[in-house]
Design a protein around this motif. Structure first.
Motif, PDB file in Angstrom:
ATOM      1  N   UNK A  35       5.817   8.549  -6.600  1.00 52.66           N
ATOM      2  CA  UNK A  35       4.793   7.806  -7.090  1.00 52.66           C
ATOM      3  C   UNK A  35       4.046   7.369  -6.736  1.00 52.66           C
ATOM      4  N   UNK A  36       2.659   7.259  -7.065  1.00 56.68           N
ATOM      5  CA  UNK A  36       1.517   6.518  -6.014  1.00 56.68           C
ATOM      6  C   UNK A  36       2.180   5.649  -7.494  1.00 56.68           C
ATOM      7  N   UNK A  37       0.848   4.297  -7.248  1.00 55.37           N
ATOM      8  CA  UNK A  37       0.439   3.578  -7.489  1.00 55.37           C
ATOM      9  C   UNK A  37      -0.785   4.008  -8.876  1.00 55.37           C
ATOM     10  N   UNK A  83       0.991  -0.895  -0.029  1.00 51.07           N
ATOM     11  CA  UNK A  83      -0.216   0.267   0.088  1.00 51.07           C
ATOM     12  C   UNK A  83       0.724   0.823   0.104  1.00 51.07           C
ATOM     13  N   UNK A  84       2.317   0.693   0.671  1.00 51.28           N
ATOM     14  CA  UNK A  84       3.250   2.076  -0.047  1.00 51.28           C
ATOM     15  C   UNK A  84       3.221   3.001  -1.089  1.00 51.28           C
ATOM     16  N   UNK A  96       8.717  -1.232  -2.365  1.00 53.52           N
ATOM     17  CA  UNK A  96       9.397  -1.540  -1.106  1.00 53.52           C
ATOM     18  C   UNK A  96      10.637  -2.150  -0.869  1.00 53.52           C
ATOM     19  N   UNK A  97      11.295  -1.519  -1.889  1.00 56.69           N
ATOM     20  CA  UNK A  97      12.525  -2.252  -1.907  1.00 56.69           C
ATOM     21  C   UNK A  97      13.691  -1.300  -1.978  1.00 56.69           C
ATOM     22  N   UNK A  98      14.703  -1.704  -1.280  1.00 58.35           N
ATOM     23  CA  UNK A  98      16.503  -0.533  -1.249  1.00 58.35           C
ATOM     24  C   UNK A  98      16.865  -0.991  -2.723  1.00 58.35           C
TER      25      UNK A  98
END
Ligand code: ATP
Ligand code: MG
Lengths: 390, 313
Positions: free
Chosen positions: A41-43, A8-9, A79-81
């Motif tokens: 940037x959102x989904x 959801x991020x 969510x990943x670096x």
């Protein structure tokens, strides 16, 4: 499709992201290509990254993909670096590089199949997808053509097909419409829009082509000298920048006579009317807001049109100037007209950011290292036109 | 690792399709045939001494007349060219075509690209040299009608492996230059320069340095002369070509018992005889280890510089 990792991020998140390219010598501070960039940037959203050449757009994108390491700050993609888990990011992000290239000896389809292979897509599925993507970008007819025989625009289209091959959740496009013909640009933008809408893709587009960006982007970020100077919806930016400033409205009438001019001039929100460049047009300077009596929209353009129609004039066309992305962009970069508060401060900010970059000859030489400095000195010693030996 | 395999598979296909590979293959095959022909003639002329040496089959690879050098020497000279041809634009080519960023944006590790390319080069070299050796050996078999013994076959296999190792060194050097230089032409030129340096100048230089460090006067003692010779031999072993020459010389010629300088008094009392394959292998083990170290060093440098490089250098 399963979507793991902070579902959801935001799809892309950059926090205080900076990148400094080292200079040729250890003493040289190098180039600060990206300076504490923060944005998200959102989904399902299309975000446009706008900026002049050398603003740091490509560098930002490379950091988001884990292709170059940030000097400081952090990025999160799905969510990943990207610096720590590049594979997790690259599995789910489609990327179109700014000068995309292919293996010239292979056909369009073979190039796509290699990408599929690198993504671990099974052969029959890969063949199906390759064909489908080629159709989507309008290259089905060139499936078996060697890419060496492709035009610039065809390569660009193939690049988009390639970026879409892995069924990405995030699409990063660096100058996607570069070198594509107008019809192709329209198709491409429609495709990007559709993908973002239908598949819920987050799209990051870098570009200097403002009209296109304005057409498809939900939000834009304006990027100068490595810093994001503004971000938001185009209307928001316009309101923030031009809020309270008078607006120019140009109307084209069947007959732009004295009567029409008077009708416009007596409207309460019109400051001034004069003939336009074309004899059938009139140009009115209006207040930014034109609040009406009974809940009418407070857009001066709309009010003006209504008033003219009610007075019996026939409008051929009407345009409100000074509200588009062109003007916003222009104001951030070049609008250095003195005496206006908003302009002065914003342009001043953009300029002061620019001041960190070498501009004059001496600084250029310093940046070019000892050899550059030597050549520069030589050039100054030689007489005439750059000393070409004649 | 799977990423490297995918990259390698594509690169191997590219190599086999490339004109470059076909030119190199033709060159090595023609050289092999010419050397074989000359060797065959020479062996026929001195039939007795050949049968005395025992292994006629291996002589096909090491014999020549006074006008031409044997196959092994050809390989020692041309091997670098093969390695350079297969690798000089490995990375710079991806960069120039604009495919590197796209390749690295796929879910593979960055080192998969360079590992895959090196693996593909090795596989291509293996096919090339196994193929050419089998071809030359096959024709030689028809010529002489003497089938190789199992020990001779072992020696031949060792020869092919050492050849691949030697050329792999030059492949790694070529890949290193393709990482360091943006232009394929610069990279190729640097490779050729190093090749010529090793082939032509290093032996000269070795002699000069040896004479300076251990001078040999007109009335020099044997010890002094030996000292000079050892210096020269050790210095020229800095060149992979020397290591290769010594290794394949011993591996293909069972009667060669040493790679270093020897004095005539040592020869006089010597009992004639041949080394077994294992003894030969043991004798040139240092040379083989040297070649492996060279490959590891060159590829290691290429690997590290590639990993540290910006995608847009
Ligand atoms: N590998 C590099 N080494 C040193 N400096 C670099 C390197 N790559 C980029 N730069 C510098 O970083 C700055 C930003 O470059 P970048 O390519 O990100 O800009 P951009 O916004 O993509 O420009 P464009 O619109 O022209 O594509 C520039 O000043 C550039 O000179
Ligand atoms: Mg760019």
């Amino acid at each position: 499709m399963a979507r793991g990792g902070a579902a959801d991020g935001p799809a892309i998140l950059a926090r205080e992201l900076s990148k400094r390219y080292p200079g040729p010598t250890p003493e040289d501070p190098g180039t600060l290509a990206v300076d504490r960039l923060t944005f998200e940037v959102r989904r399902g959203e299309i975000f446009g990254l706008l900026g002049p050449n050398g603003a740091g757009k490509t560098t930002t994108i490379l950091m988001l993909l884990g292709l170059t390491e940030p000097t400081s700050g952090e990025a999160r993609v799905l969510g990943h670096d990207p610096a720590r888990e590049p594979l997790a990011v690259k599995r789910r992000v489609g990327y179109l590089p700014d000068s995309v290239g292919f293996y010239d000896d292979l056909t369009a389809e073979e190039n796509l199949l290699y990408t599929a292979d690198l993504n671990g897509i099974a052969a029959d599925e890969a063949a199906r997808r390759a064909r489908e993507r080629l159709r989507e970008v309008g290259l089905e007819y060139a499936r078996h053509t060697r890419v060496g025989a492709f035009s610039r625009g065809m390569r660009q289209r193939l690049g988009v097909a390639d970026a879409l091959l892995k069924d990405p959740e995030v699409l990063i496009l660096d100058e996607p419409t570069l070198g594509i013909d107008p019809e192709g640009v329209r198709d491409m933008l429609a495709l990007i829009r559709e993908l973002a809408g239908r598949r819920g893709l987050a799209v990051l587009v870098s570009s200097h082509l403002l009209h296109q960006v304005q057409e498809i982007c939900d939000r834009v970020g304006i990027f100068v000298g490595g810093r994001l100077v503004a971000a938001g919806r185009v209307e928001e930016l316009a309101a923030r920048l031009f809020g309270g400033e008078p607006v120019e409205v140009e109307v084209r009438l069947c007959r732009a006579d004295e009567r029409a001019r008077d009708a416009i001039a007596k409207l309460p929100f019109v400051r001034d009317v004069r003939p336009g460049d074309d004899p059938r047009t009139l140009r009115a300077t209006c207040e930014a807001r034109a609040p009406g009596a009974g809940g009418e929209p407070d857009e001066p353009g709309a009010r003006l049109a209504r008033a003219l129609v009610e007075a019996g004039f026939d409008i051929v066309g009407l345009s409100v100037r000074g509200r588009g992305l062109d003007d916003i962009y222009h104001r951030y970069f070049e609008g250095a007209e003195p005496g206006r508060e908003a302009r002065g401060s914003l342009a001043g900010r953009a300029r002061s950011l620019d001041a960190g970059r070498p501009r004059d000859g001496a600084a250029d030489e310093a940046a070019a290292g000892p050899v550059g400095a030597f050549v520069g000195r030589l050039r100054r010693l030689l007489p005439g036109k750059g000393g070409d030996g004649r | 690792m799977t990423g490297a395999v995918v990259v390698a598979r594509k690169e191997i296909a590219d190599h086999f399709r490339s004109l470059r590979f076909h030119i190199v293959l033709a060159l090595v095959a023609v050289v092999g045939l010419v050397a074989l022909y000359v060797a065959g003639q020479t062996i026929r002329q001195n039939a007795e001494s050949a049968t005395e040496a025992g292994s006629v089959f291996l002589l096909l690879f090491t014999t020549s007349n006074d006008r031409l050098v044997p196959f092994t020497s050809f390989l020692s000279f041309l091997g670098p060219l093969v390695g350079l041809a297969l690798g000089f634009d490995a990375i710079s080519g991806e960069r120039a075509r604009g495919t590197l960023a796209r390749l690295l944006a796929q879910p593979i590790h960055r080192d998969d690209v360079i590992n895959g390319k090196f693996l593909a080069g090795l596989a291509t070299l293996a096919v090339l040299f196994v193929g050419v050796t089998a071809f030359v050996g096959g024709i030689g078999l028809l010529f002489t009608g003497v089938p190789p013994s199992s020990e001779e076959l072992l020696r031949l296999v060792a020869f092919v492996v050492v050849t691949i190792l030697y050329v792999a060194f030059w492949l790694a050097v070529a890949i290193l230059f393709s990482v360091l230089f943006r232009q394929a032409a610069t990279s190729a030129l640097a490779g050729v320069a190093l090749w010529l340096f090793c082939a032509v100048f290093l032996p000269l230089l070795a002699g000069m340095v040896a004479d300076a460090v251990a001078p040999v006067g007109t009335d020099a003692t044997v010890a002094e002369e030996l000292r000079n010779a050892y210096w020269q031999a050790d210095l020229s072993r800095l060149s992979p070509a020397t290591l290769y020459d010594e290794a394949v010389g011993v591996l293909l010629m069972p009667d060669v018992r040493t790679t270093g300088p020897i004095v005539i008094t040592q020869v006089i009392g010597m009992v004639e005889g041949k080394l077994s394959f294992l003894q030969s292998l043991l004798l040139v083990w240092p040379q083989i280890v040297g070649l492996v170290a060279g490959v590891a060093l060159a590829f290691g440098l290429a690997y590290v510089s590639f990993m540290r490089q910006e995608v847009r250098a």
